[in-house]
Design a protein around this motif. Sequence first.
Motif, PDB file in Angstrom:
ATOM      1  N   GLU A 245       0.826  -1.198   0.000  1.00 39.50           N
ATOM      2  CA  GLU A 245       0.000   0.000   0.000  1.00 39.50           C
ATOM      3  C   GLU A 245       0.868   1.258   0.000  1.00 39.50           C
ATOM      4  OE1 GLU A 245      -3.622   2.201   2.487  1.00 39.50           O
ATOM      5  OE2 GLU A 245      -2.861   0.250   3.167  1.00 39.50           O
ATOM      6  N   ARG A 246       1.955   1.239   0.766  1.00 38.03           N
ATOM      7  CA  ARG A 246       2.866   2.398   0.749  1.00 38.03           C
ATOM      8  C   ARG A 246       3.431   2.601  -0.654  1.00 38.03           C
ATOM      9  NH1 ARG A 246       5.141  -0.259   5.118  1.00 38.03           N
ATOM     10  NH2 ARG A 246       7.148  -0.430   4.032  1.00 38.03           N
ATOM     11  N   PHE A 247       3.829   1.514  -1.285  1.00 41.07           N
ATOM     12  CA  PHE A 247       4.353   1.621  -2.647  1.00 41.07           C
ATOM     13  C   PHE A 247       3.279   2.176  -3.594  1.00 41.07           C
ATOM     14  CE2 PHE A 247       7.973  -1.780  -2.489  1.00 41.07           C
ATOM     15  CZ  PHE A 247       8.565  -1.079  -1.451  1.00 41.07           C
ATOM     16  N   ALA A 248       2.027   1.769  -3.400  1.00 42.19           N
ATOM     17  CA  ALA A 248       0.953   2.288  -4.244  1.00 42.19           C
ATOM     18  C   ALA A 248       0.794   3.792  -4.050  1.00 42.19           C
ATOM     19  CB  ALA A 248      -0.354   1.566  -3.926  1.00 42.19           C
ATOM     20  N   ILE A 249       0.926   4.257  -2.820  1.00 39.52           N
ATOM     21  CA  ILE A 249       0.840   5.692  -2.548  1.00 39.52           C
ATOM     22  C   ILE A 249       1.977   6.432  -3.245  1.00 39.52           C
ATOM     23  CG2 ILE A 249       1.046   7.449  -0.734  1.00 39.52           C
ATOM     24  CD1 ILE A 249      -0.406   5.454   1.146  1.00 39.52           C
ATOM     25  N   LEU A 250       3.185   5.895  -3.141  1.00 41.60           N
ATOM     26  CA  LEU A 250       4.335   6.563  -3.766  1.00 41.60           C
ATOM     27  C   LEU A 250       4.220   6.544  -5.287  1.00 41.60           C
ATOM     28  CD1 LEU A 250       7.253   5.270  -1.494  1.00 41.60           C
ATOM     29  CD2 LEU A 250       6.091   7.489  -1.412  1.00 41.60           C
ATOM     30  N   ASN A 251       3.761   5.433  -5.854  1.00 46.92           N
ATOM     31  CA  ASN A 251       3.598   5.379  -7.309  1.00 46.92           C
ATOM     32  C   ASN A 251       2.520   6.342  -7.788  1.00 46.92           C
ATOM     33  OD1 ASN A 251       5.417   3.440  -8.670  1.00 46.92           O
ATOM     34  ND2 ASN A 251       4.569   1.979  -7.204  1.00 46.92           N
ATOM     35  N   GLU A 252       1.487   6.548  -6.986  1.00 49.36           N
ATOM     36  CA  GLU A 252       0.450   7.500  -7.363  1.00 49.36           C
ATOM     37  C   GLU A 252       0.968   8.934  -7.292  1.00 49.36           C
ATOM     38  OE1 GLU A 252      -3.602   8.963  -8.189  1.00 49.36           O
ATOM     39  OE2 GLU A 252      -2.226   7.397  -8.839  1.00 49.36           O
ATOM     40  N   ILE A 253       1.826   9.203  -6.304  1.00 46.43           N
ATOM     41  CA  ILE A 253       2.422  10.547  -6.228  1.00 46.43           C
ATOM     42  C   ILE A 253       3.291  10.808  -7.448  1.00 46.43           C
ATOM     43  CG2 ILE A 253       4.019  12.036  -4.955  1.00 46.43           C
ATOM     44  CD1 ILE A 253       3.013  10.742  -2.370  1.00 46.43           C
ATOM     45  N   ILE A 254       4.088   9.827  -7.828  1.00 42.11           N
ATOM     46  CA  ILE A 254       4.972  10.071  -8.973  1.00 42.11           C
ATOM     47  C   ILE A 254       4.193  10.033 -10.290  1.00 42.11           C
ATOM     48  CG2 ILE A 254       5.771   7.723  -9.531  1.00 42.11           C
ATOM     49  CD1 ILE A 254       8.629   8.959  -9.668  1.00 42.11           C
ATOM     50  N   ARG A 255       3.021   9.384 -10.310  1.00 43.30           N
ATOM     51  CA  ARG A 255       2.159   9.518 -11.490  1.00 43.30           C
ATOM     52  C   ARG A 255       1.740  10.977 -11.665  1.00 43.30           C
ATOM     53  NH1 ARG A 255      -2.951  10.527 -12.806  1.00 43.30           N
ATOM     54  NH2 ARG A 255      -3.628  10.628 -10.637  1.00 43.30           N
ATOM     55  N   LEU A 256       1.341  11.598 -10.573  1.00 40.38           N
ATOM     56  CA  LEU A 256       0.928  13.001 -10.630  1.00 40.38           C
ATOM     57  C   LEU A 256       2.106  13.942 -10.829  1.00 40.38           C
ATOM     58  CD1 LEU A 256      -1.756  13.430  -7.806  1.00 40.38           C
ATOM     59  CD2 LEU A 256      -2.093  13.726 -10.261  1.00 40.38           C
ATOM     60  N   GLU A 257       3.257  13.566 -10.266  1.00 39.89           N
ATOM     61  CA  GLU A 257       4.423  14.451 -10.264  1.00 39.89           C
ATOM     62  C   GLU A 257       5.631  13.752 -10.868  1.00 39.89           C
ATOM     63  OE1 GLU A 257       3.878  17.407  -9.356  1.00 39.89           O
ATOM     64  OE2 GLU A 257       2.450  17.495  -7.696  1.00 39.89           O
ATOM     65  N   PRO A 258       5.585  13.377 -12.144  1.00 46.88           N
ATOM     66  CA  PRO A 258       6.739  12.688 -12.740  1.00 46.88           C
ATOM     67  C   PRO A 258       7.973  13.583 -12.726  1.00 46.88           C
ATOM     68  CG  PRO A 258       5.216  13.435 -14.443  1.00 46.88           C
ATOM     69  CD  PRO A 258       4.528  13.665 -13.138  1.00 46.88           C
ATOM     70  N   VAL A 259       9.074  13.054 -12.241  1.00 48.18           N
ATOM     71  CA  VAL A 259      10.293  13.869 -12.162  1.00 48.18           C
ATOM     72  C   VAL A 259      10.756  14.253 -13.561  1.00 48.18           C
ATOM     73  CG1 VAL A 259      12.660  13.976 -11.314  1.00 48.18           C
ATOM     74  CG2 VAL A 259      10.925  12.718 -10.010  1.00 48.18           C
ATOM     75  N   VAL A 260      10.731  13.323 -14.481  1.00 41.86           N
ATOM     76  CA  VAL A 260      11.038  13.610 -15.885  1.00 41.86           C
ATOM     77  C   VAL A 260       9.716  13.892 -16.583  1.00 41.86           C
ATOM     78  CG1 VAL A 260      12.064  12.738 -18.009  1.00 41.86           C
ATOM     79  CG2 VAL A 260      13.090  12.147 -15.806  1.00 41.86           C
ATOM     80  N   GLY A 261       9.483  15.146 -16.917  1.00 41.11           N
ATOM     81  CA  GLY A 261       8.189  15.547 -17.440  1.00 41.11           C
ATOM     82  C   GLY A 261       8.001  15.331 -18.929  1.00 41.11           C
ATOM     83  N   HIS A 262       9.108  15.158 -19.661  1.00 46.14           N
ATOM     84  CA  HIS A 262       9.029  14.958 -21.109  1.00 46.14           C
ATOM     85  C   HIS A 262      10.046  13.899 -21.519  1.00 46.14           C
ATOM     86  CE1 HIS A 262       6.634  18.662 -22.043  1.00 46.14           C
ATOM     87  NE2 HIS A 262       7.150  19.029 -20.882  1.00 46.14           N
ATOM     88  N   LEU A 263       9.631  13.023 -22.413  1.00 47.85           N
ATOM     89  CA  LEU A 263      10.537  12.091 -23.077  1.00 47.85           C
ATOM     90  C   LEU A 263      10.519  12.416 -24.565  1.00 47.85           C
ATOM     91  CD1 LEU A 263       9.544   8.741 -21.310  1.00 47.85           C
ATOM     92  CD2 LEU A 263      11.567  10.145 -20.857  1.00 47.85           C
ATOM     93  N   TYR A 264      11.662  12.258 -25.208  1.00 49.76           N
ATOM     94  CA  TYR A 264      11.765  12.637 -26.624  1.00 49.76           C
ATOM     95  C   TYR A 264      12.303  11.466 -27.440  1.00 49.76           C
ATOM     96  CZ  TYR A 264      11.348  17.411 -24.830  1.00 49.76           C
ATOM     97  OH  TYR A 264      10.901  18.546 -24.200  1.00 49.76           O
ATOM     98  N   ARG A 265      11.708  11.271 -28.617  1.00 47.85           N
ATOM     99  CA  ARG A 265      12.174  10.257 -29.547  1.00 47.85           C
ATOM    100  C   ARG A 265      12.336  10.895 -30.925  1.00 47.85           C
ATOM    101  NH1 ARG A 265      14.172   5.809 -27.459  1.00 47.85           N
ATOM    102  NH2 ARG A 265      13.459   4.489 -29.176  1.00 47.85           N
ATOM    103  N   ARG A 266      13.348  10.426 -31.664  1.00 49.39           N
ATOM    104  CA  ARG A 266      13.590  10.861 -33.034  1.00 49.39           C
ATOM    105  C   ARG A 266      13.120   9.753 -33.983  1.00 49.39           C
ATOM    106  NH1 ARG A 266      14.491  15.839 -34.688  1.00 49.39           N
ATOM    107  NH2 ARG A 266      16.154  16.063 -33.125  1.00 49.39           N
TER     108      ARG A 266
END
Length: 395
Positions: A245-266
């Motif tokens: 459950e703690r892991f689920a809480i942390l994963n939900e926080i990082i879903r809302l607040e992804p540290v890397v906000g953009h990924l780029y592909r060529r």
Amino acid sequence: MERLGTERPGVWRIRSVGAARQVLRARAETTQAGFTAEWIPKGRLTHHPILISDGPQHDEQRGKVGRFFAPRVVAERYTGSMEACADRLLAGALAAGRCRLDDLALLYSVEVTAEVVGLTDSPVPKMARRLVTFFNQPPFDITRPDLGRTPAQWARAAANGLLPIIRFHLADVRPAIRARRRARRADVVSHLIDEGYSDIEILVECVTYGTAGMVTTREFICMAAWHLLRHDALRERYLVAGEQERFAILNEIIRLEPVVGHLYRRVQQPVTISEGAQSWTLDPGDLVDLCIRAANADPEVVGDSPLELCPGRSLPAGLNQAVLSFGDGAHKCPGQPLAILESDVLLRRLLALDVTVAAEPELGWDDLIAGYFLRGFDLTLAGRKPSTSPDQTLK
């Protein structure tokens, strides 16, 4: 999904999970373009850095290094050292009665990452300072030619980037390589030596692992603490919850607040992306900007109230709890189990104390990782809080 204006032709922006996953899984048609990957010289490297390589070499690298980041390996091998490090750092903070969380999280994340990678032959505080200086870079725009930088900015980028790397090599990486050439250990550097990597190739990988492990986890620890300290009921639930459950809480926080906000592909070969009845063809040379924060709030995937923090969401089969915060496809970050576990170890201990926010953090943006950073997050710490039972928490 949209194509940007005529001033930046050939640039696509994606804000949905379905389209983003199609691009990230188009392995033969697209290549890594984020983290200035296309500007990193690779000509003299036999083994290209795992972060920026693609194709069979990348697959082979990922397959071999993945064993260091498997959930069971992470839990069995590193939990004890994480706990010891967290206890030591928090004991110092308690003695002082306060701490700057972004500084404490830096030392903690660097020490944890150093053990996994094998950079254990130099003092952590000094290594942390060397890694931080690497990010003192002028801004850039990845969608523009020459990154939109002036010649003066490129000169500053070279100086600010190369000098810390040289210091990092001499003070941290070279001693680790020498120690492991004498006696191998269960870490990434020993693995790279066995794979025939040169010292320079090992340095480049250590920069990748060191900065990725340090930057992303440091910022997430601060962001998660900020959320939990601002929401009393969630914090109390977190403190009495079981690990999953703690892991689920942390994963939900990082879903809302992804540290890397953009990924780029060529795009290297034509690729068609479909959404419902619509489809788009991306041509070779096109740049694709995957907007992770927006995609993670895609209501078609995450359901109602996509901008609210709701641990335990019902998600489609095969979709990670963090949605796209750790990427997807060939370049999905292998460090998710490590990042979530080490964050949990520190946060459980921190939040069990009588903690108050002395100064709210300032939110900034780092172009290199295309994500946020938090600075000046000051906390006041007293002794341990009275224990709270699950029944009391939910009243």
